[in-house]
Design a protein around this motif. Structure first.
Motif, short mmCIF file in Angstrom:
data_model
loop_
_atom_site.label_atom_id
_atom_site.label_comp_id
_atom_site.label_asym_id
_atom_site.label_seq_id
_atom_site.Cartn_x
_atom_site.Cartn_y
_atom_site.Cartn_z
N ARG A 27 -14.52 54.00 20.85
CA ARG A 27 -14.91 52.95 21.81
C ARG A 27 -14.21 53.17 23.14
N PRO A 28 -14.51 54.27 23.83
CA PRO A 28 -13.80 54.56 25.07
C PRO A 28 -14.05 53.49 26.12
N GLY A 29 -12.97 53.07 26.78
CA GLY A 29 -13.08 52.09 27.85
C GLY A 29 -12.97 50.64 27.40
N SER A 30 -12.91 50.40 26.09
CA SER A 30 -12.82 49.01 25.64
C SER A 30 -11.35 48.59 25.48
N GLU A 84 -21.11 56.86 29.17
CA GLU A 84 -22.38 56.35 28.68
C GLU A 84 -22.32 56.19 27.17
N GLN A 85 -22.84 55.07 26.72
CA GLN A 85 -22.95 54.82 25.29
C GLN A 85 -24.41 54.99 24.91
N TYR A 86 -24.66 55.67 23.84
CA TYR A 86 -26.02 55.88 23.37
C TYR A 86 -26.15 55.15 22.04
N ASN A 87 -27.10 54.22 21.97
CA ASN A 87 -27.28 53.43 20.76
C ASN A 87 -28.35 54.01 19.85
N SER A 88 -29.18 54.90 20.38
CA SER A 88 -30.27 55.46 19.58
C SER A 88 -30.68 56.81 20.17
N LEU A 89 -31.53 57.52 19.44
CA LEU A 89 -32.06 58.78 19.95
C LEU A 89 -32.91 58.53 21.20
N HIS A 175 -22.62 58.28 17.71
CA HIS A 175 -21.99 58.30 19.03
C HIS A 175 -21.30 59.64 19.30
N SER A 176 -20.57 60.16 18.32
CA SER A 176 -19.87 61.44 18.49
C SER A 176 -20.85 62.59 18.65
N ALA A 177 -21.91 62.57 17.87
CA ALA A 177 -22.92 63.63 17.96
C ALA A 177 -23.63 63.59 19.30
N ALA A 178 -23.95 62.39 19.79
CA ALA A 178 -24.64 62.25 21.07
C ALA A 178 -23.76 62.76 22.21
#
Length: 192
Positions: A27-30, A84-89, A175-178
C-alpha cells in the motif's frame, strides 16, 4: 544521519505507536500506524509491527519512510511520488494504452483469457511481417506439476498459489504483478 532515522531510534523499544507513510510495500503512500522493533541491515531497514495486524512483523526500508505526524496533507502529497493503483486488468490496460508505443509494438488485451500482452512486429524486406509476444501479464488458475505415481512420472494439474504471471515471474497479488508489467513495459519501450 537522517532525521527520520534519529526519530526511529528514539522510538525503538518504547512501544509507542508511530504514524508513517511508507513509500513501498503493498500500500505505497498510505498512512500506517506501526511500532518500531529494531534496526537491521546496517540501519537501512527497520522491523515493525503494524497496529491492527497483531503478530505480523514487517521490515521497511528507512529511506522509504516519511513521518506522517508532522506533515500536512499537501506536504505528504509532495513527498509521495505518483503511484498508480490498478484494481483490475481493465485499469491496467487503460494505463498501458496511455504509454506511447513505438510503431513496431502493440498491446493485445484478451479479457476471456485474463491476459494483456505486448506484441512486437518484425517486418522483413520482402514485405512480410511476424508478430511475437514480447511479454505479458496473465492469470493462471492451474499449474502442471510432475509427480511419480506407481514409479511413472505423470503430469498433474494443481491449483496455482501464485496466480499472476509476468513473463517468467509469478505473483500471488495482482497489484505486484501489475506494477512489474508496467515496469517492464516502460523499460522495454525506453530501450528502443
Amino acid at each position: 544521519m537522517s532525521e527520520v532515522l534519529l526519530w526511529i531510534k528514539s522510538l525503538i523499544g518504547t512501544g509507542e505507536i508511530a504514524s508513517i507513510v511508507y513509500m513501498g510495500g503493498s500500500r505505497p503512500g498510505s498512512v500506517r500506524n506501526v511500532v518500531f522493533q529494531k534496526l537491521e541491515a546496517g540501519e537501512t531497514k527497520v522491523r515493525v509491527i503494524e497496529v491492527g495486524r497483531p503478530g505480523v512483523s514487517k521490515c521497511f526500508f528507512v529511506e522509504k519512510i516519511v513521518r506522517a505526524d508532522e506533515k500536512t496533507a499537501s506536504q505528504l502529497a509532495s513527498n509521495v511520488e505518483a503511484i498508480e493503483q490498478y484494481n483490475s486488468l481493465d485499469d491496467l490496460f487503460a494505463a498501458a494504452q496511455r504509454i506511447e508505443l513505438p510503431p513496431e509494438c502493440a498491446l493485445n488485451f484478451d479479457p476471456e483469457k485474463k491476459k494483456i500482452a505486448l506484441i512486437k512486429i518484425k517486418r522483413f524486406k520482402n514485405g512480410n511481417s511476424r508478430a511475437r509476444e514480447a511479454f505479458s501479464i496473465s492469470y493462471v488458475e492451474f499449474v502442471t506439476a510432475f509427480e511419480y505415481i506407481d514409479e511413472e512420472m505423470v503430469a498433474v494439474k494443481k491449483p496455482a498459489t501464485r496466480n499472476w504471471a509476468v513473463g517468467k515471474k509469478r505473483f500471488s497479488r495482482f497489484h505486484s504483478a501489475a506494477k512489474e508489467f508496467m515496469t517492464q513495459l516502460k523499460s522495454g519501450i525506453a530501450s528502443k
